[in-house]
Write a protein that holds these residues in place. Sequence first.
Motif, mmCIF file in Angstrom:
data_model
loop_
_atom_site.group_PDB
_atom_site.id
_atom_site.type_symbol
_atom_site.label_atom_id
_atom_site.label_comp_id
_atom_site.label_asym_id
_atom_site.label_seq_id
_atom_site.Cartn_x
_atom_site.Cartn_y
_atom_site.Cartn_z
ATOM 1 N N CYS A 96 0.888 -1.300 0.121
ATOM 2 C CA CYS A 96 -0.183 0.104 -0.160
ATOM 3 C C CYS A 96 0.943 1.355 0.158
ATOM 4 C CB CYS A 96 -0.828 0.101 1.278
ATOM 5 S SG CYS A 96 -2.483 -1.144 0.917
ATOM 6 N N ASP A 97 1.872 1.171 0.899
ATOM 7 C CA ASP A 97 2.871 2.607 0.877
ATOM 8 C C ASP A 97 3.607 2.553 -0.738
ATOM 9 O OD1 ASP A 97 2.371 3.117 3.409
ATOM 10 O OD2 ASP A 97 3.983 1.755 4.079
ATOM 11 N N ARG A 98 3.948 1.521 -1.081
ATOM 12 C CA ARG A 98 4.712 1.633 -2.540
ATOM 13 C C ARG A 98 3.560 2.049 -3.781
ATOM 14 N NH1 ARG A 98 5.800 -2.572 -4.970
ATOM 15 N NH2 ARG A 98 7.833 -1.773 -6.008
ATOM 16 N N LEU A 99 2.494 1.665 -3.445
ATOM 17 C CA LEU A 99 1.654 2.091 -4.781
ATOM 18 C C LEU A 99 1.220 3.224 -4.249
ATOM 19 C CD1 LEU A 99 -0.508 -1.346 -4.567
ATOM 20 C CD2 LEU A 99 1.072 -0.431 -6.236
ATOM 21 N N LEU A 100 1.011 3.667 -3.191
ATOM 22 C CA LEU A 100 0.732 5.224 -2.902
ATOM 23 C C LEU A 100 1.867 6.085 -3.286
ATOM 24 C CD1 LEU A 100 -1.410 7.261 -1.548
ATOM 25 C CD2 LEU A 100 -0.044 6.726 0.770
ATOM 26 N N ASP A 101 3.190 5.685 -3.105
ATOM 27 C CA ASP A 101 4.199 6.593 -3.322
ATOM 28 C C ASP A 101 4.290 6.421 -4.931
ATOM 29 O OD1 ASP A 101 5.110 7.322 -0.845
ATOM 30 O OD2 ASP A 101 6.262 5.517 -0.554
ATOM 31 N N GLY A 102 4.061 5.395 -5.560
ATOM 32 C CA GLY A 102 4.045 5.369 -7.086
ATOM 33 C C GLY A 102 2.978 6.073 -7.824
ATOM 34 N N GLY A 103 1.915 6.573 -7.088
ATOM 35 C CA GLY A 103 0.759 7.244 -7.873
ATOM 36 C C GLY A 103 -0.288 6.259 -8.266
ATOM 37 N N LEU A 104 -0.139 4.927 -8.050
ATOM 38 C CA LEU A 104 -1.246 3.990 -8.402
ATOM 39 C C LEU A 104 -2.406 4.090 -7.402
ATOM 40 C CD1 LEU A 104 1.725 2.862 -9.468
ATOM 41 C CD2 LEU A 104 0.406 1.000 -10.230
ATOM 42 N N LEU A 105 -2.078 4.509 -6.359
ATOM 43 C CA LEU A 105 -3.152 4.592 -5.053
ATOM 44 C C LEU A 105 -3.241 6.173 -4.643
ATOM 45 C CD1 LEU A 105 -2.534 1.595 -2.794
ATOM 46 C CD2 LEU A 105 -4.593 1.879 -4.807
ATOM 47 N N ALA A 106 -4.466 6.628 -4.111
ATOM 48 C CA ALA A 106 -4.322 7.772 -3.634
ATOM 49 C C ALA A 106 -5.076 7.635 -2.305
ATOM 50 C CB ALA A 106 -5.162 8.824 -4.565
ATOM 51 N N GLN A 107 -4.823 8.608 -1.422
ATOM 52 C CA GLN A 107 -5.522 8.775 -0.131
ATOM 53 C C GLN A 107 -6.603 9.524 -0.453
ATOM 54 O OE1 GLN A 107 -3.187 9.206 3.568
ATOM 55 N NE2 GLN A 107 -4.741 10.857 4.333
ATOM 56 N N VAL A 108 -7.971 8.913 -0.015
ATOM 57 C CA VAL A 108 -9.355 9.609 -0.178
ATOM 58 C C VAL A 108 -9.610 10.267 1.190
ATOM 59 C CG1 VAL A 108 -9.865 8.549 -2.101
ATOM 60 C CG2 VAL A 108 -10.563 7.506 0.103
ATOM 61 N N ARG A 109 -9.331 9.665 2.183
ATOM 62 C CA ARG A 109 -9.555 10.118 3.588
ATOM 63 C C ARG A 109 -9.098 9.313 4.748
ATOM 64 N NH1 ARG A 109 -13.807 6.689 5.502
ATOM 65 N NH2 ARG A 109 -14.764 5.484 4.074
ATOM 66 N N ARG A 110 -9.122 9.831 6.006
ATOM 67 C CA ARG A 110 -8.851 8.757 7.175
ATOM 68 C C ARG A 110 -10.070 8.384 7.810
ATOM 69 N NH1 ARG A 110 -3.302 8.411 8.839
ATOM 70 N NH2 ARG A 110 -1.885 9.409 7.692
ATOM 71 N N GLU A 111 -9.979 7.285 8.452
ATOM 72 C CA GLU A 111 -11.122 6.919 9.263
ATOM 73 C C GLU A 111 -10.844 7.380 10.697
ATOM 74 O OE1 GLU A 111 -10.809 2.483 9.391
ATOM 75 O OE2 GLU A 111 -11.826 2.324 7.658
ATOM 76 N N SER A 112 -12.009 7.909 10.933
ATOM 77 C CA SER A 112 -12.023 8.926 12.317
ATOM 78 C C SER A 112 -11.883 7.721 13.460
ATOM 79 C CB SER A 112 -13.318 9.451 12.554
ATOM 80 O OG SER A 112 -14.503 8.578 12.232
ATOM 81 N N GLY A 113 -11.155 8.062 14.394
ATOM 82 C CA GLY A 113 -10.935 7.224 15.604
ATOM 83 C C GLY A 113 -9.699 6.186 15.521
ATOM 84 N N ARG A 114 -9.658 5.492 14.262
ATOM 85 C CA ARG A 114 -8.675 4.762 13.888
ATOM 86 C C ARG A 114 -7.416 5.237 13.249
ATOM 87 N NH1 ARG A 114 -12.285 -0.739 12.239
ATOM 88 N NH2 ARG A 114 -13.523 -0.857 13.953
ATOM 89 N N ASN A 115 -7.762 6.338 12.834
ATOM 90 C CA ASN A 115 -6.419 6.963 11.923
ATOM 91 C C ASN A 115 -5.972 6.205 10.875
ATOM 92 O OD1 ASN A 115 -5.096 9.398 11.492
ATOM 93 N ND2 ASN A 115 -3.194 8.666 12.797
ATOM 94 N N ARG A 116 -6.809 5.364 10.201
ATOM 95 C CA ARG A 116 -6.312 4.627 9.060
ATOM 96 C C ARG A 116 -6.561 5.359 7.840
ATOM 97 N NH1 ARG A 116 -9.457 -0.841 11.104
ATOM 98 N NH2 ARG A 116 -8.137 -1.475 12.603
ATOM 99 N N ARG A 117 -5.397 5.353 6.990
ATOM 100 C CA ARG A 117 -5.636 6.266 5.732
ATOM 101 C C ARG A 117 -6.735 5.073 4.904
ATOM 102 N NH1 ARG A 117 0.368 6.131 3.854
ATOM 103 N NH2 ARG A 117 0.044 3.818 4.151
ATOM 104 N N VAL A 118 -7.613 5.587 4.340
ATOM 105 C CA VAL A 118 -8.298 5.018 3.190
ATOM 106 C C VAL A 118 -7.931 5.311 1.718
ATOM 107 C CG1 VAL A 118 -10.769 4.737 2.215
ATOM 108 C CG2 VAL A 118 -10.347 5.149 4.993
ATOM 109 N N LEU A 119 -7.735 4.231 0.827
ATOM 110 C CA LEU A 119 -7.231 4.469 -0.394
ATOM 111 C C LEU A 119 -7.992 4.176 -1.271
ATOM 112 C CD1 LEU A 119 -3.728 2.584 0.489
ATOM 113 C CD2 LEU A 119 -4.324 5.231 0.968
ATOM 114 N N ALA A 120 -7.898 4.728 -2.479
ATOM 115 C CA ALA A 120 -8.591 4.189 -3.823
ATOM 116 C C ALA A 120 -7.466 4.026 -4.826
ATOM 117 C CB ALA A 120 -9.720 5.277 -4.079
#
Length: 222
Positions: A96-120
Amino acid sequence: MLRGRWLGPCCRATCAAWPRTSSPSFRVAVSNAASGVCPVGYRPPMADVRLTTSSYLVLGIIDKLGEASAYDVKVEAARTVAPFWSVPHAQVYAQCDRLLDGGLLAQVRRESGRNRRVLALTERGRDALHEWLSDPAFVPVEARERGILKLWFGGRPEVLAPVQVDEHRQTLRSYEELAEEVGELLTSGQREALEFGIRYERMMVDFWDWVRHREERTTTDS
């Protein structure tokens, strides 16, 4: 105006070399970078990312779910594709980190409370997934059967075979029950993958049954 911090001429040179995109936020970032300011927390895409089967697994699951955190991907992988393609939990997060850095995924929001990155998936990610799905190239199967390895090195068939037969029969029953219960709800590809599991387990039951009876015949003949 995006607030940022000075990162020096190296950042300006790097940002100026990024490909153009229709994203307004990206254009602002490039404009800021050209004047010596980069937005805090902005992650520039890598020029090239080497994609592995695990990369495509992550892309495929997020594509099916629409958007997901790395934790969601881990849970969905264990629930669905694990019987025929397992991936370590740590590798899911790393991908997930590699694909995010590579521009194949994008963070759309963070889950409230858990602070998890939600990706698309980004457009680049969807293109990469589609290209992979359309590639008919054959890749040899990576067989990893511990029981077979033990046979090769002299494991006793009369000890190994009964347990193997029982375990594969149990897995076969669970797959057959799954096919009866939800088979009609699965997509064509999902049903075909389940059928692979059913046929594979049948083959393994037949094989270990053959090993057990072959050992019995060998003992009788001697």
